[in-house]
Design an enzyme around this catalytic site. Structure first.
Site, PDB file in Angstrom:
ATOM      1  N   ALA A 163       0.749  -1.185   0.001  1.00 38.53           N
ATOM      2  CA  ALA A 163      -0.149   0.014  -0.003  1.00 38.53           C
ATOM      3  C   ALA A 163       0.844   1.194   0.134  1.00 38.53           C
ATOM      4  CB  ALA A 163      -0.991   0.023   1.070  1.00 38.53           C
ATOM      5  N   LYS A 164       0.138   2.339  -0.056  1.00 40.39           N
ATOM      6  CA  LYS A 164       0.843   3.584  -0.080  1.00 40.39           C
ATOM      7  C   LYS A 164       1.983   3.838   1.070  1.00 40.39           C
ATOM      8  CE  LYS A 164       1.321   7.644  -2.177  1.00 40.39           C
ATOM      9  NZ  LYS A 164       1.807   7.712  -3.718  1.00 40.39           N
ATOM     10  N   ARG A 165       1.309   3.448   2.350  1.00 41.92           N
ATOM     11  CA  ARG A 165       2.281   3.427   3.507  1.00 41.92           C
ATOM     12  C   ARG A 165       3.771   2.650   3.223  1.00 41.92           C
ATOM     13  NH1 ARG A 165      -1.463   0.090   4.741  1.00 41.92           N
ATOM     14  NH2 ARG A 165      -0.726  -2.361   5.692  1.00 41.92           N
TER      15      ARG A 165
ATOM     16  N   GLU B  61       2.494   8.189 -10.940  1.00 40.69           N
ATOM     17  CA  GLU B  61       3.526   8.778 -10.258  1.00 40.69           C
ATOM     18  C   GLU B  61       4.810   8.164 -11.267  1.00 40.69           C
ATOM     19  OE1 GLU B  61       2.559   9.085  -5.324  1.00 40.69           O
ATOM     20  OE2 GLU B  61       2.949   7.231  -6.368  1.00 40.69           O
TER      21      GLU B  61
ATOM     22  N   GLY C 111       5.543   2.855   0.478  1.00 40.56           N
ATOM     23  CA  GLY C 111       6.235   3.805  -0.466  1.00 40.56           C
ATOM     24  C   GLY C 111       5.763   2.986  -1.992  1.00 40.56           C
TER      25      GLY C 111
END
Length: 329
Positions: A260-262, A270, A264
């Site tokens: 997930a985003k957490r 992006e 990285g």
């Protein structure tokens, strides 16, 4: 030589327009595409937008654009049309209503006004599964009248409609994971077919749509493996042909949680904005599942002759910070 009597392979990828596609989503999309193209089949792009509260305007268009940037294409979908339109679930409610009516006529639906708190408090709900605590059958004696004008609207805001699950093991042969067996009655109990807000639940919608679109093979993330048993119950109850399933392992962070985003995890958007070539992203994704060498740049079409289910890993892929930095650097 392929059997000319065998049905043509039809695969699908079905993103939800609730946020950016990250590398885990992209790998599943790539593998679904490769599985279909390697078999000479057709691919359907379907948008699963029934979670209205989380759907964001413009995300569908962005997701499709990013998948095309990656080098993927599809034969049918919301942007190209096709004989099984519409390809957006929110426009397919009449089909779900028909399926609910069939289930109601067969005595397989009942009304349920229970909250999650009610279910969790029940003495016979000892553990929580992917849909929350196992449903203990509190409202089982509240059958649904199949003559109601619209079962999608019936009792909306007051009740959900649950599918009646009887005891017994449900087994299937996954093309990657092998023989899999689950006991839905023990693991989740009677499950929701239509939510209280009037929307079709995921389990019902995916079954109705895959059957209507003639999908023969479903390639998706391993987190949905146990859902397959519930879906097979619906296929049987609706007298619909079930596809073959191939559940690919998830990409996990170093903490063992889903990437997930957490962690990285970067999105396709992006990476594209940073100027990372699509072939580098595809090569990185392919290398994580044994289809390319580390650092190799390759297009999806170049991977088609390399694709084999036997080459895919069965265990989850742990993605380290260093791996993500190399990809995005």
């Amino acid at each position: 030589m392929p059997d000319p009597r065998a049905p043509a392979v039809r695969g699908r990828f079905a993103p939800s327009p609730t946020g950016a596609l990250h590398v885990g989503n992209a790998r599943t999309a790539l593998l679904a595409w490769l599985h279909t193209r390697a078999a000479g089949g057709g691919l359907v792009m379907r948008v699963e937008d029934l979670d209205v509260g989380r759907v964001r305007a413009g995300v569908m268009e962005t997701q499709l654009d990013e998948l095309r940037w990656l080098g993927l294409d599809w034969d049918e979908g919301p942007d190209v049309g096709g004989p099984h339109a519409p390809y957006v679930q929110s426009a397919r409610t009449e089909r779900y209503d028909d399926a609910l009516r069939t289930l109601a006529r067969r005595g397989l639906l009942f009304e349920c006004s229970c909250s999650r708190k009610d279910i969790a408090a029940a003495a016979s709900a000892p553990h929580a599964g992917e849909e929350g605590p196992r449903y203990p059958g509190i409202c089982r004696e509240r059958p649904v009248d199949p003559s109601a004008p619209s079962l999608m609207a019936h009792g909306r805001s007051r009740v959900a409609l649950r599918f009646r699950v009887e005891p017994g093991e449900v087994c299937f042969d996954d093309l990657l994971q092998g023989r899999c067996c689950f006991e839905p009655a023990e693991e989740t109990g009677d499950f929701v077919a239509r939510r209280k807000d009037g929307a079709a639940a995921y389990q019902l919608a995916v079954v109705v749509d895959d059957a209507a679109m003639g999908i023969t093979h479903v390639v998706r993330g391993g987190d949905l493996l146990s859902s397959t048993a519930r879906q097979l119950l619906l296929y049987r109850a609706l007298s619909l042909p079930a596809p073959r399933f191939l559940h690919v392992p998830l990409m996990l962070g170093e903490d063992g949680e889903r990437l997930a985003k957490r962690h990285g995890a970067v999105s396709l958007g992006e990476l594209r904005a940073r100027g990372v070539p699509a072939e580098r992203v595809v090569g990185w994704l392919a290398a994580t599942c044994g289809l390319a060498d580390e650092g190799e740049r390759v297009s999806p079409r170049e991977l088609v002759p390399r694709f084999s289910v036997d080459r895919l890993p069965r265990a989850a892929t742990v993605v380290t910070d260093a791996m993500l930095r190399r990809l995005a650097g």
